[in-house]
Design a protein around this motif. Structure first.
Motif, PDB file in Angstrom:
ATOM      1  N   PHE A 372       6.329  -9.817   3.861  1.00 52.46           N
ATOM      2  CA  PHE A 372       5.727  -9.587   2.539  1.00 52.46           C
ATOM      3  C   PHE A 372       6.470  -8.491   1.789  1.00 52.46           C
ATOM      4  CE2 PHE A 372       2.819  -7.743  -0.527  1.00 52.46           C
ATOM      5  CZ  PHE A 372       2.255  -8.865  -1.115  1.00 52.46           C
ATOM      6  N   GLU A 373       6.771  -7.383   2.458  1.00 50.47           N
ATOM      7  CA  GLU A 373       7.475  -6.268   1.816  1.00 50.47           C
ATOM      8  C   GLU A 373       8.859  -6.697   1.340  1.00 50.47           C
ATOM      9  OE1 GLU A 373       5.450  -2.623   4.424  1.00 50.47           O
ATOM     10  OE2 GLU A 373       7.347  -3.551   5.055  1.00 50.47           O
ATOM     11  N   GLU A 376       8.359  -8.829  -1.733  1.00 46.90           N
ATOM     12  CA  GLU A 376       7.789  -8.061  -2.849  1.00 46.90           C
ATOM     13  C   GLU A 376       8.837  -7.169  -3.508  1.00 46.90           C
ATOM     14  OE1 GLU A 376       3.655  -5.603  -3.479  1.00 46.90           O
ATOM     15  OE2 GLU A 376       4.955  -4.974  -1.812  1.00 46.90           O
ATOM     16  N   CYS A 377       9.759  -6.613  -2.716  1.00 53.20           N
ATOM     17  CA  CYS A 377      10.705  -5.641  -3.263  1.00 53.20           C
ATOM     18  C   CYS A 377      11.767  -6.279  -4.164  1.00 53.20           C
ATOM     19  CB  CYS A 377      11.352  -4.824  -2.154  1.00 53.20           C
ATOM     20  SG  CYS A 377      12.563  -5.721  -1.171  1.00 53.20           S
ATOM     21  N   MET A 379      10.894  -9.101  -6.119  1.00 49.42           N
ATOM     22  CA  MET A 379      10.144  -9.985  -7.020  1.00 49.42           C
ATOM     23  C   MET A 379      10.334  -9.588  -8.476  1.00 49.42           C
ATOM     24  SD  MET A 379       6.155 -11.146  -6.607  1.00 49.42           S
ATOM     25  CE  MET A 379       5.485  -9.506  -6.893  1.00 49.42           C
ATOM     26  N   SER A 384       3.305 -13.250  -9.390  1.00 45.83           N
ATOM     27  CA  SER A 384       2.167 -12.526  -8.829  1.00 45.83           C
ATOM     28  C   SER A 384       2.248 -12.573  -7.306  1.00 45.83           C
ATOM     29  CB  SER A 384       0.853 -13.179  -9.281  1.00 45.83           C
ATOM     30  OG  SER A 384       0.752 -14.505  -8.755  1.00 45.83           O
ATOM     31  N   ALA A 385       1.368 -11.796  -6.643  1.00 41.24           N
ATOM     32  CA  ALA A 385       1.317 -11.824  -5.184  1.00 41.24           C
ATOM     33  C   ALA A 385       0.965 -13.228  -4.686  1.00 41.24           C
ATOM     34  CB  ALA A 385       0.300 -10.810  -4.671  1.00 41.24           C
ATOM     35  N   LEU A 388       4.067 -15.233  -4.805  1.00 41.53           N
ATOM     36  CA  LEU A 388       4.918 -14.833  -3.679  1.00 41.53           C
ATOM     37  C   LEU A 388       4.524 -15.603  -2.417  1.00 41.53           C
ATOM     38  CD1 LEU A 388       5.849 -11.194  -2.644  1.00 41.53           C
ATOM     39  CD2 LEU A 388       4.908 -12.774  -0.971  1.00 41.53           C
ATOM     40  N   ARG A 389       3.228 -15.629  -2.128  1.00 42.46           N
ATOM     41  CA  ARG A 389       2.753 -16.309  -0.917  1.00 42.46           C
ATOM     42  C   ARG A 389       2.995 -17.810  -0.995  1.00 42.46           C
ATOM     43  NH1 ARG A 389      -0.434 -13.236   2.452  1.00 42.46           N
ATOM     44  NH2 ARG A 389      -0.905 -11.135   1.692  1.00 42.46           N
ATOM     45  N   ARG A 421      13.636 -15.125  -1.205  1.00 40.66           N
ATOM     46  CA  ARG A 421      13.952 -13.924  -1.984  1.00 40.66           C
ATOM     47  C   ARG A 421      14.753 -14.276  -3.244  1.00 40.66           C
ATOM     48  NH1 ARG A 421      14.597  -8.677   0.457  1.00 40.66           N
ATOM     49  NH2 ARG A 421      16.772  -8.667  -0.234  1.00 40.66           N
TER      50      ARG A 421
END
Length: 482
Positions: A372-373, A376-377, A379, A384-385, A388-389, A421
């Motif tokens: 996840f990290e 997220e870094c 994105m 949105s989260a 991402l998922r 990514r």
């Protein structure tokens, strides 16, 4: 072929964390001098089986039996990061517990066997990806193993390198077990397949060359699907009858009870259809509105006689420009890409350009981050989260992986993470160094389609001709011709 069984897995169970088995009641045997392929989806446990064979991991239940006095060596996928700072001679000495008086002679023989010509005082980290692939094989061979374990041995090898490896394996008079996604390579020497099922955690064994086995597996899946469809029809019909007869009296109620038992038997007879044939979802890599000279290349360093030589070139990439970098192993292809990313001499990248770099050794990934990290870094705005998922799940990195450390992923999963990514990054320039390495062959057509549809500029290195042929390039730079 010898009838002597040299290796046996007997009801082996293994898990890295409690109640999350990787292997469950796995049974198979390997005969002396056999040439076997270990097959299964990314994360199915192929590398785990290698580590159980070598003793690096221990079973939770069951037993791994290796014949007495049998020696084992593994040619890994990549050189370990701490070994990158060693010179070649030091790297080979690590293969022995005691000093070898004739180590240089042994090194010379195994390097000749794998067609590797580099100075033994050269730093391992300075070798090309293809040279490192040969070095990994030579490191295993210098141990003179009775069982040779090869983990993705064709990664980073050019055509000549793969041809040499095939010839070597055909003449190698010992047991070989190979993990590879290169179908043509496997078909040249495979005598059988050990097939890992990601969902049942068990294995099936098949005899025959690679393509014959793949066809047999496909037919088996089709039979399983047909059988389940027939059982589903019987179950539905019986459930309809149960609903009708259950409200009647006497014999009708007894009949309903009998039909319920038949339904239970049909449910038990349903086959857990092999699902690891699941592929990643179609995806797009978006880009920003960038105009002008995205990349300008005025010079490039090539390696000739183990020394770098600067050559002048004149290459400009605009939006939708696609540059294919070719040349033999050791010529400096990956070194050039790293120099480009680091804005070295001879290259210019348009200011403000967002670069998406896929490194063959996953140098862009922080192994201590969680999945996840890591996503997220990179994105971009607009995601949105939840996006991402969803994107991660499309690359088979579902919720259970979000908290996992990248260092614990298989190399195939690291590759899929790298593509996830890129989707979240929205890069203006894609720089891809052997992006099919470690990737399951079922995913490759989808990845090729996404790259082909990408609207930004592309610079690509790939030894896989089927993949390259799916992408239309505007320019090619053959470093071997400079």
């Amino acid at each position: 072929m010898s009838e002597n069984v040299i290796l046996r897995f007997d009801n082996v169970k293994f898990e890295y964390s409690e109640k999350k088995p990787i292997l469950d009641e796995v049974c198979f045997s390997v005969r002396e001098k056999a040439k076997i392929t270990l097959m299964g989806q990314n994360g199915a446990g192929k590398s785990t089986i290698f580590k159980l064979i070598t003793g690096e991991l221990k079973t939770k239940e069951g037993h791994v039996a290796v014949d007495k006095d049998v020696t084992i060596a593994t040619a890994a996928q990549m050189v370990a990061k701490p070994d990158m700072d060693l010179i070649v001679e030091e790297y080979f000495t690590k293969a022995f517990e005691t000093p070898q008086p004739n180590i240089r002679s042994q090194i010379s023989k195994v390097m000749e066997a794998v067609n590797l010509d580099v100075p033994i005082d050269r730093k391992v980290g300075d070798l090309s990806g293809g040279q490192q692939a040969r070095l990994l094989l030579a490191y295993a061979l210098i141990q003179k193993p009775d069982i040779l374990l090869l983990d993705e041995p064709t990664n980073n090898l050019d055509t000549d390198g793969i041809d040499h490896l095939i010839g070597f394996l055909l003449g190698y008079d010992k047991t070989v077990i190979v993990i590879s996604h290169d179908a043509d390579f496997l078909n040249c020497f495979t005598e059988g397949v050990i097939y890992l099922d990601t969902f049942t955690k068990k294995v099936d064994t098949y005899v025959g060359d690679y393509y014959v086995v793949v066809e047999e597996i496909t037919r088996k899946i089709e039979r399983e699907i047909r059988k389940n469809a027939q059982l589903e029809k019987v179950i539905k019909d019986n459930k309809d009858k149960v609903n009708f007869f259950a409200h009647k009296g006497g014999k009708m109620r007894k009949l309903a009870s009998k039909l319920k038992k038949e339904i239970e038997e049909s449910e038990e007879n349903k086959v857990d259809v092999r699902r690891e044939d699941k592929t990643i979802r179609d995806f797009d890599i978006a880009t920003h509105e960038v105009s002008g000279k995205i990349v300008q290349i005025k010079s490039v360093k090539v390696i000739k006689d183990h020394e770098p030589i600067t050559k002048d070139v004149d290459i400009v990439l605009y939006k939708k420009g696609r540059l294919l970098i070719t040349g033999p192993n050791g010529i400096g292809k990956s070194t050039f890409l790293r120099s480009l990313i680091n804005k070295g001499d001879g290259t210019e990248i348009l200011a403000g350009t967002k670069v998406g770099y896929y490194s063959q050794d996953f140098a862009t990934l922080d192994y201590e981050q969680t999945v996840f990290e890591s996503l997220e870094c990179v994105m971009s705005e607009g995601f949105s989260a939840q996006d991402l998922r969803s994107i991660a799940a499309g690359f088979l990195l579902t919720g259970e992986f979000m908290g996992a450390k990248i260092g614990d992923l298989s190399d195939g999963q690291k590759g899929l993470l790298s593509f996830a990514r890129l989707v979240l990054m929205k890069p203006d320039l894609l720089v891809l160094d052997e992006p099919t390495n470690h990737i399951n062959f079922r995913h490759i057509p989808i990845i090729a389609k996404a790259i082909s549809n990408y609207e930004g500029a592309i610079i690509l290195i790939s030894h896989m001709s089927e993949f390259v042929n799916e992408i239309e390039f505007t320019q090619e730079l053959n470093l071997g011709n400079l």
